[in-house]
Design an enzyme around this catalytic site. Sequence first.
Site, PDB file in Angstrom:
ATOM      1  N   ASP A  13       0.798  -1.223   0.000  1.00 56.14           N
ATOM      2  CA  ASP A  13       0.000   0.000   0.000  1.00 56.14           C
ATOM      3  C   ASP A  13       0.833   1.276   0.000  1.00 56.14           C
ATOM      4  O   ASP A  13       0.414   2.314   0.535  1.00 56.14           O
ATOM      5  CB  ASP A  13      -0.978   0.016   1.199  1.00 56.14           C
ATOM      6  CG  ASP A  13      -1.893  -1.183   1.202  1.00 56.14           C
ATOM      7  OD1 ASP A  13      -2.240  -1.646   0.104  1.00 56.14           O
ATOM      8  OD2 ASP A  13      -2.261  -1.656   2.288  1.00 56.14           O
ATOM      9  N   GLU A  14       1.991   1.221  -0.613  1.00 54.81           N
ATOM     10  CA  GLU A  14       2.883   2.378  -0.634  1.00 54.81           C
ATOM     11  C   GLU A  14       2.477   3.406  -1.686  1.00 54.81           C
ATOM     12  O   GLU A  14       2.988   4.541  -1.691  1.00 54.81           O
ATOM     13  CB  GLU A  14       4.330   1.926  -0.934  1.00 54.81           C
ATOM     14  CG  GLU A  14       4.937   0.972   0.088  1.00 54.81           C
ATOM     15  CD  GLU A  14       4.677  -0.500  -0.260  1.00 54.81           C
ATOM     16  OE1 GLU A  14       3.828  -0.752  -1.147  1.00 54.81           O
ATOM     17  OE2 GLU A  14       5.296  -1.370   0.351  1.00 54.81           O
ATOM     18  N   LYS A  16       1.952   2.014  -5.107  1.00 57.06           N
ATOM     19  CA  LYS A  16       2.505   1.393  -6.331  1.00 57.06           C
ATOM     20  C   LYS A  16       1.589   1.638  -7.530  1.00 57.06           C
ATOM     21  O   LYS A  16       2.062   1.859  -8.634  1.00 57.06           O
ATOM     22  CB  LYS A  16       2.682  -0.120  -6.125  1.00 57.06           C
ATOM     23  CG  LYS A  16       3.651  -0.468  -5.017  1.00 57.06           C
ATOM     24  CD  LYS A  16       3.724  -1.959  -4.782  1.00 57.06           C
ATOM     25  CE  LYS A  16       2.429  -2.559  -4.247  1.00 57.06           C
ATOM     26  NZ  LYS A  16       2.044  -2.109  -2.892  1.00 57.06           N
ATOM     27  N   ALA A  39      -4.077  -7.786  -3.737  1.00 59.70           N
ATOM     28  CA  ALA A  39      -3.591  -6.427  -3.986  1.00 59.70           C
ATOM     29  C   ALA A  39      -4.764  -5.481  -4.203  1.00 59.70           C
ATOM     30  O   ALA A  39      -5.816  -5.882  -4.683  1.00 59.70           O
ATOM     31  CB  ALA A  39      -2.701  -6.431  -5.232  1.00 59.70           C
ATOM     32  N   GLN A 225       1.948  -6.073  -3.176  1.00 57.96           N
ATOM     33  CA  GLN A 225       2.424  -6.203  -1.796  1.00 57.96           C
ATOM     34  C   GLN A 225       3.742  -5.423  -1.613  1.00 57.96           C
ATOM     35  O   GLN A 225       3.925  -4.428  -2.283  1.00 57.96           O
ATOM     36  CB  GLN A 225       2.581  -7.675  -1.394  1.00 57.96           C
ATOM     37  CG  GLN A 225       1.260  -8.430  -1.244  1.00 57.96           C
ATOM     38  CD  GLN A 225       0.664  -8.908  -2.553  1.00 57.96           C
ATOM     39  OE1 GLN A 225       1.318  -9.546  -3.359  1.00 57.96           O
ATOM     40  NE2 GLN A 225      -0.589  -8.614  -2.785  1.00 57.96           N
ATOM     41  N   THR A 240       2.923 -12.615   2.693  1.00 56.17           N
ATOM     42  CA  THR A 240       2.088 -13.232   1.680  1.00 56.17           C
ATOM     43  C   THR A 240       2.848 -14.432   1.121  1.00 56.17           C
ATOM     44  O   THR A 240       3.958 -14.735   1.575  1.00 56.17           O
ATOM     45  CB  THR A 240       1.662 -12.202   0.599  1.00 56.17           C
ATOM     46  OG1 THR A 240       0.629 -12.790  -0.203  1.00 56.17           O
ATOM     47  CG2 THR A 240       2.834 -11.766  -0.278  1.00 56.17           C
ATOM     48  N   ARG A 306      -5.456   0.541   8.497  1.00 58.66           N
ATOM     49  CA  ARG A 306      -4.023   0.215   8.439  1.00 58.66           C
ATOM     50  C   ARG A 306      -3.338   0.728   9.695  1.00 58.66           C
ATOM     51  O   ARG A 306      -3.657   1.812  10.191  1.00 58.66           O
ATOM     52  CB  ARG A 306      -3.380   0.865   7.207  1.00 58.66           C
ATOM     53  CG  ARG A 306      -3.910   0.309   5.902  1.00 58.66           C
ATOM     54  CD  ARG A 306      -3.283   1.040   4.702  1.00 58.66           C
ATOM     55  NE  ARG A 306      -3.864   0.600   3.443  1.00 58.66           N
ATOM     56  CZ  ARG A 306      -4.043   1.393   2.382  1.00 58.66           C
ATOM     57  NH1 ARG A 306      -3.697   2.662   2.425  1.00 58.66           N
ATOM     58  NH2 ARG A 306      -4.581   0.917   1.278  1.00 58.66           N
ATOM     59  N   VAL A 415       2.968  14.012  -3.968  1.00 56.54           N
ATOM     60  CA  VAL A 415       2.468  14.938  -2.943  1.00 56.54           C
ATOM     61  C   VAL A 415       0.940  14.968  -2.877  1.00 56.54           C
ATOM     62  O   VAL A 415       0.349  15.889  -2.338  1.00 56.54           O
ATOM     63  CB  VAL A 415       3.041  16.362  -3.171  1.00 56.54           C
ATOM     64  CG1 VAL A 415       4.544  16.383  -2.910  1.00 56.54           C
ATOM     65  CG2 VAL A 415       2.742  16.862  -4.590  1.00 56.54           C
TER      66      VAL A 415
END
Length: 428
Positions: A13-14, A16, A39, A225, A240, A306, A415
């Site tokens: 969850d960055e 991607k 995902a 992931q 995972t 999260r 941002v």
Amino acid sequence: MKGSVVIGAQWGDEGKGKITDFLAAKSDVVVRYQGGNNAGHTVEVEDKQYKLHLIPSGILNDNALCVIGDGVVIDPEALINEIMYLEKEGVSVNPDKLVISDRAHLIMPYHKVIDSLSEKSKGKDDIGTTGKGIGPCYADKHERSGIRMCDLLHPDTFNEKLTANVIVKDKIINALYEGEELNSSEIYDKYMEYAETIEKFVCDTTVVLYEALKAGKKVLFEGAQGTLLDIDYGTYPFVTSSHPISGGVCVGAGVGPTAISNAIGVCKAYTTRVGKGPFPTELEGELGDYIREKGFEYGTTTGRARRCGWLDLVIVKYGARISGLTDLAITKLDTLSGMDKLMVCIGYEFDGKVIDYFPASLEDLARCKPVYETMDGWDDSVQYAKSFDELHENAKKYLKRIEEYTETRISIVSVGPNREQTIVVNNI
Ligand code: GDP
Ligand code: IMO
Ligand code: MG
């Protein structure tokens, strides 16, 4: 060779999906190589938000071909729902836009049943999986009893394999979990119906990728992931069942290591994790709640809250080493704005020593105490910045510190969630 890979540098969850979509504008092919619909990748274009689970985040780029590689585990029902969802949103999904590996394994109804029953039976020691059947499907793959996409196109083979599996799974479900009996013919009928829709997308994707790379096309591999969820390099067993790291590309897409020239690690400006397992810089209480609300940190796939914490550079450096990262994309810098002081973890205190590596043993990790460096915060202006120079001075210092510690250049700074809110620092 013109391949780049985008991977998660933390626990998933960055951002991607956002970064892949951004880079897809300059890519010819976008490839998923592992994971499944566990995902949840979010892409925001203008005022529209798209949530993708199985289909690569390049699908919003009309000129890119999307590939689902052999390393992905596919729930055909979820795939068809996603195709229908995209079509409804005006995004066309046809075989000119999407191809699926004939070697990819299928998630079967019993995988989902076993995933949830196994989690339930573990009680408080559960992993906190997404419940999508990922682990049981990969287990069958490695145990050599899985059913693949190519089997779906051969009804007799499919039926034979399904029948054999159902006999075994029924025994497991009954003996271990006292669960309900499976209905083999119902599953068969359903999957034959799915086959009618999916068949046109299925091919040997290794040929497609080989030809694309040979022709000098730009191929972007999209990890799902994150590093710390990798089956070998993550916080095992709270991981995972696949290889999200850059090395996963070769086996998961059927390309050689020379196909990759850049590995881009997507890293949130802080850390989050969903599901169980260790998290050294976790912030419990008010501050963690504040970050969760400000960053809207709720799972894209499961909706779960999260867990949030300070940026852990030990983790990012570990991932940079394991994936050979050439670049970092830092996301959600805007979420941290408005804070007076920020903490960054630059080591772990372990048995009286400060270490900067990530231990394998969870017992050792539990004894590690984060060592923090305090940094000055910045104001809300960062979300409007269009270039690195326009960023608040303290935000620049924060980014510089990340580069210095991880010995990896930052090439993208995000941002805000929108495609437009992306700053290119170095051309990849
Ligand atoms: P992925 O699984 O790595 O693709 O990440 P997710 O989509 O699950 O979660 C990332 C969330 O952060 C999504 O809601 C994105 O829209 C959002 N996001 C991505 N980049 C930024 C950013 O720079 N700032 C903010 N505020 N949100 C972002
Ligand atoms: P994206 O691609 C965050 C986590 C689950 C659980 C563990 C195992 O959106 O970053 P699984 O269902 O895979 O067996 O669950 O992994 N997990 C993720 N966490 N982002 C993801 O994907 C995840 N996919 C799985 O929460 O802790
Ligand atoms: Mg996600």
